[in-house]
Design an enzyme around this catalytic site. Sequence first.
Site, PDB file in Angstrom:
ATOM      1  N   GLU A 185      23.998  34.205  46.693  1.00 27.95           N
ATOM      2  CA  GLU A 185      24.246  35.599  46.294  1.00 27.95           C
ATOM      3  C   GLU A 185      24.047  35.827  44.793  1.00 27.95           C
ATOM      4  O   GLU A 185      24.704  35.206  43.969  1.00 27.95           O
ATOM      5  CB  GLU A 185      25.695  35.966  46.664  1.00 27.95           C
ATOM      6  N   HIS A 205      25.796  44.907  43.928  1.00 23.05           N
ATOM      7  CA  HIS A 205      25.182  44.045  42.924  1.00 23.05           C
ATOM      8  C   HIS A 205      23.830  44.505  42.415  1.00 23.05           C
ATOM      9  O   HIS A 205      22.997  43.696  42.001  1.00 23.05           O
ATOM     10  CB  HIS A 205      25.078  42.631  43.471  1.00 23.05           C
ATOM     11  N   ASP A 223      30.369  47.297  39.845  1.00 25.71           N
ATOM     12  CA  ASP A 223      30.657  46.479  41.032  1.00 25.71           C
ATOM     13  C   ASP A 223      32.166  46.482  41.278  1.00 25.71           C
ATOM     14  O   ASP A 223      32.840  45.470  41.197  1.00 25.71           O
ATOM     15  CB  ASP A 223      30.145  45.058  40.767  1.00 25.71           C
ATOM     16  N   ASP A 271      32.880  42.788  51.670  1.00 26.04           N
ATOM     17  CA  ASP A 271      33.338  42.251  50.381  1.00 26.04           C
ATOM     18  C   ASP A 271      33.896  43.373  49.507  1.00 26.04           C
ATOM     19  O   ASP A 271      33.167  43.984  48.730  1.00 26.04           O
ATOM     20  CB  ASP A 271      32.187  41.538  49.669  1.00 26.04           C
TER      21      ASP A 271
HETATM   22  C1  RNT Z   1      31.347  38.776  43.246  1.00 23.05           C
HETATM   23  C2  RNT Z   1      30.703  38.523  44.553  1.00 23.05           C
HETATM   24  C3  RNT Z   1      31.431  37.572  45.465  1.00 23.05           C
HETATM   25  C4  RNT Z   1      32.919  37.771  45.461  1.00 23.05           C
HETATM   26  C5  RNT Z   1      33.653  36.929  46.478  1.00 23.05           C
HETATM   27  C6  RNT Z   1      35.127  36.911  46.241  1.00 23.05           C
HETATM   28  O1  RNT Z   1      30.770  39.772  42.540  1.00 23.05           O
HETATM   29  O2  RNT Z   1      30.484  39.726  45.207  1.00 23.05           O
HETATM   30  O3  RNT Z   1      30.899  37.671  46.746  1.00 23.05           O
HETATM   31  O4  RNT Z   1      33.265  39.103  45.658  1.00 23.05           O
HETATM   32  O5  RNT Z   1      33.101  35.682  46.528  1.00 23.05           O
HETATM   33 ZN    ZN Z   2      29.812  39.618  47.228  1.00 26.17          ZN
END
Ligand code: RNT
Ligand code: ZN
Length: 418
Positions: free
Chosen positions: A226, A262, A294, A326
């Site tokens: 990610e 994001h 975010d 999330d």
């Molecule tokens: C952070 C990411 C990630 C977290 C979690 C807690 O910007 O989105 O996915 O939110 O791992």
């Molecule tokens: Zn995330």
Amino acid sequence: MNKEPLVKQAYEVAKERFAEIGVDTENVLQQLQDFHLSLHCWQADDVHGFEVQAGALSGGIQSTGDFPGAARNIDQLRQDILKAKSLIPGSHRLNLHEIYGDFQGKVVDRDEVTVDYFKSWIEWGKANDTKLDFNSTSFSHPKSGNLTLANPDKGIRDFWIEHTKRCRDIANAMGEAQGDPCIMNLWVHDGCKDVSVNHMMYRTILKQSLDEIFAKEQPWMKDSIEGKVFGIGLESFTVGSHDFYTAYAAQNNKILTIDTGHYHPTEMPGDKVSAVLPFIKELMLHVSRPVRWDSDHVTIQDDPTQDLFNEIVRADALNRVHYGLDFFDGSINRIAAYIIGSRSAQKCMTRALLEPRKAISDLELAGQGYKVLGIIEEQKCMPWQAVYDEFCVRNNVPVGQDWMQEVDVYEKAVTSKR
Ligand code: RNT
Ligand code: ZN
């Protein structure tokens, strides 16, 4: 009031209206039944976790608000998740972070974690018909700093590499125990607050760390990675950007995670779907809601979420996408946050599935542009909510806002007493 007879009547009308445009609502109800969300465990306690040595939340993310009743231990969190799940139609997974292990009062550092601390979660998952997903945790730790897997300091980097390798072992054990691969998401906050010049170096190091972490074959887990635009305190540069992970996922056959919070404010996450799927086999979603940044507000039926699900359905990619949530809003009832976010995601999917796809695709190819636009606009007023209500009835969960009464009872009896 028993809404069931009314829901049935409305559904019958909706069924006919959709049949007229070539959409089979029974088929859509079946597809909704197969649409599994992965509920994130961290809305229940504002991303705190159960480490004995837990400090403040760090790593560029923030949960704001101090609504009473956050889960303070593993039993409370499990109870809250089950309560939320009982008010969301369908069957859903649970997405755990490493800091939510069953540490039994022991100080277990991140490079010492083993599957032993997740045995009770695996049993809980089996007992409650809930498959598990997993995440390594590089934030909220004295060694988190600004750089973890991309840190030029070998000692710190190796600490996080060890942590992440161990997490893959745990995810693999979870997957094997549940007979279904556990998806382990890797997100690290690595970045710079201000102008920096060693970007190529940080990214090269991150690539090397990932190569080392992913070297071990793990048959029962899948890796998702990610990226992000920026984190708080790390505004100027993000090592693991969307481009970085897109290239890495394409080259190394990994799942790419698209977190809807994001991207730049006018960038549509839904547009990523068809851009990357010719090169990347599977996607993981982190469905969230960015308000100005975010901010991880609770998911609602907003245009970006609707567009994202439309794009998945239009790309015929339902079986190539995993649907994680999330968000972590500490200012409202946290059980309600799960219910609102999950049901909103399902409603967006309901609408996406009810689109007369073939018909509008053919019209577009035949140059009938106004009809494409016209049908999509008319579609917004079609009785899709009757189909979602019927889905709730068939899954024995409250229709419409009736779930709120149960949340109030639970708040009074359980969360307000914590
Ligand atoms: C952070 C990411 C990630 C977290 C979690 C807690 O910007 O989105 O996915 O939110 O791992
Ligand atoms: Zn995330």
